[in-house]
Design an enzyme around this catalytic site. Structure first.
Site, PDB file in Angstrom:
ATOM      1  N   SER A   1      12.465  -2.667  -2.238  1.00 28.20           N
ATOM      2  CA  SER A   1      12.137  -3.311  -1.266  1.00 28.20           C
ATOM      3  C   SER A   1      12.115  -4.795  -1.106  1.00 28.20           C
ATOM      4  O   SER A   1      12.375  -5.517  -0.229  1.00 28.20           O
ATOM      5  CB  SER A   1      10.567  -2.889  -0.789  1.00 28.20           C
TER       6      SER A   1
ATOM      7  N   ASP B   1       7.466   4.872   2.682  1.00 29.81           N
ATOM      8  CA  ASP B   1       7.931   4.721   1.518  1.00 29.81           C
ATOM      9  C   ASP B   1       7.192   5.289   0.338  1.00 29.81           C
ATOM     10  O   ASP B   1       7.514   6.023  -0.404  1.00 29.81           O
ATOM     11  CB  ASP B   1       8.325   3.389   1.148  1.00 29.81           C
TER      12      ASP B   1
ATOM     13  N   ASP C   1      14.412  -0.780   5.036  1.00 29.40           N
ATOM     14  CA  ASP C   1      15.070  -1.585   3.919  1.00 29.40           C
ATOM     15  C   ASP C   1      16.010  -0.488   2.981  1.00 29.40           C
ATOM     16  O   ASP C   1      16.598  -1.066   2.461  1.00 29.40           O
ATOM     17  CB  ASP C   1      13.959  -2.443   3.264  1.00 29.40           C
TER      18      ASP C   1
ATOM     19  N   HIS D   1      14.258   5.432  -4.464  1.00 23.29           N
ATOM     20  CA  HIS D   1      14.900   5.238  -3.139  1.00 23.29           C
ATOM     21  C   HIS D   1      16.037   5.903  -3.625  1.00 23.29           C
ATOM     22  O   HIS D   1      16.697   6.181  -4.541  1.00 23.29           O
ATOM     23  CB  HIS D   1      15.066   3.804  -3.289  1.00 23.29           C
TER      24      HIS D   1
HETATM   25 ZN   LIG Z   1       9.671   2.019  -2.519  1.00 25.15          ZN
END
Ligand SMILES: [Zn+2]
Length: 388
Positions: A111, A283, A325, A352
């Protein structure tokens, strides 16, 4: 003498451990507990979604609202849409594109690099806050707006010193430098910021009390959302939690209310404004492979988007850009029911992923955000629109 040395070493060791623990504690949302992570969101309360007319004044926006869903891929969006009976405020955005999120040193970004790319237009290394590959500070779009006399604001459901909001406020070589990042806030003229992180401003190694320094600079420093929501003008530092805000179930409608508060304050500026709003914890649900967590955070973010749309549709000179992001969890929507709002999620990872993320735009200039683009192209397009 030796005994004294041993004691000093022991104390230093304990302190370092304590510090290490407190800093790493602020990233423990990344842990998947097989027992706790709920793959199926059973359904819940559904809210009404309004359709907004898209008729605007002029080709260029006077105001920009930049909304970042941390970890929000299309599966997270559609999981939320299913949970809300097939409807989201995001459907009002007719201009849609894709943002490629690779960082300068990694196919899969974090991030910090993702936030820096979206704020400054520079690809950099994972962990960097507002600096490039050579650790050189690079100006961000909020600073550009500030220089132009445009009012600015930053909002987040995490600590305001965390990766994404920090990328619009600070310049530090590492994302975990929370106290240094908080220090950078005092070097700006930001009009309003709301998020967690009070301890990074007050419980500091250097003994400074940044909350007092903010007050000396004319900021209202408030900690209670009810007080924060009453503020209509002036400078506001809303520090709503010691570090991160709790998840939606505990935090309630902090994000939509904070968004409305910032719009009330920033709309006083006749030269226009730039506002960044982050839904940080989508997230965290992805990291924990927890569909319940993902869906609740996605819906909370969508309601904040609803607040921005209400403002933009009435104001007619405001551009809203919504993106992420990166995607988190490699999430797939494996099943669902619109009626009950049930959503079944599947996950490829606790980290991610590298897939492109959606870009949604509404307002004057929205047509600029279609097709495939690099994440760094977004702030460049916004900057070009800020030229007066
Ligand atoms: Zn993250």
């Amino acid at each position: 003498m030796i005994k004294k040395l041993r004691w000093t070493k022991a104390i230093a060791l304990v302190l370092a451990l304590g510090l290490g623990l407190s800093v790493s504690a602020q990233e423990n949302y990344k842990h998947i507990s097989k027992e706790d992570s709920v793959k199926v969101f059973p359904g819940g309360e559904q809210y009404k979604v309004k359709q907004f007319k898209a008729n605007f004044k002029g080709k260029k926006p006077k105001n920009i609202i930049f909304m970042i869903g941390d970890g929000m891929g299309i599966a997270q969006v559609f999981g939320g849409m299913t949970a809300n009976g097939g409807k989201l405020f995001l459907e009002n955005f007719k201009y849609v594109g894709f943002s490629r999120t690779q960082s300068a040193d990694n196919y899969v970004t974090d991030s910090a690099a993702g936030g820096t790319a979206l704020s400054s237009g520079y690809k950099t290394y994972n962990g960097a806050i507002g600096v490039d590959m050579n650790k050189k500070s690079q100006p961000n779009i909020r600073e550009y707006a500030e220089e132009k006399g445009i009012a600015t604001g930053v909002i987040s459901t995490s600590a305001i010193t965390h990766a994404t909001p920090a990328s619009f406020m600070a310049h530090q070589p590492q994302r975990k430098m929370y106290e240094e990042i908080a220090g950078d806030f005092l070097n700006t003229n930001v009009d309003v910021f709301i998020g967690g992180g009070y301890d990074h401003f007050t419980k500091r190694k250097d003994g400074r009390n940044l909350a007092k320094e903010l007050k000396d600079k004319g900021y209202k420093v408030l900690r209670d959302m009810k007080e924060i929501a009453k503020v209509k003008d002036g400078k506001l530092a809303g520090l709503t939690a010691p570090t991160h805000n709790p998840r939606y179930e505990e935090r309630g409608d902090m994000l939509p209310v904070a968004t409305q508060t910032a719009l009330n304050i920033l709309d006083n500026d006749k030269d226009g404004f730039f506002l960044m709003v982050e839904g940080s914890q989508i997230d965290w649900g992805g990291h924990q492979n927890d569909t319940h967590f993902v869906v609740n955070e996605m819906l909370d973010f969508d309601r904040a988007i609803g607040v921005a749309l209400e403002f933009a549709a009435k104001n007619k000179e405001t551009l809203i850009v919504v993106t992420a992001d990166h995607e988190t969890g490699g999430m797939a929507v494996l099943g669902g029911k619109y009626k009950s709002g049930m959503v079944k999620g599947g996950y490829a990872t606790g980290h991610h992923s590298g897939v492109p993320v959606p870009v949604f735009a509404f307002g004057p200039g929205a047509e600029e955000f279609m097709g495939f683009m690099e994440n760094i192209d977004i702030p460049k397009k916004l900057k070009a629109m800020m030229k007066r």
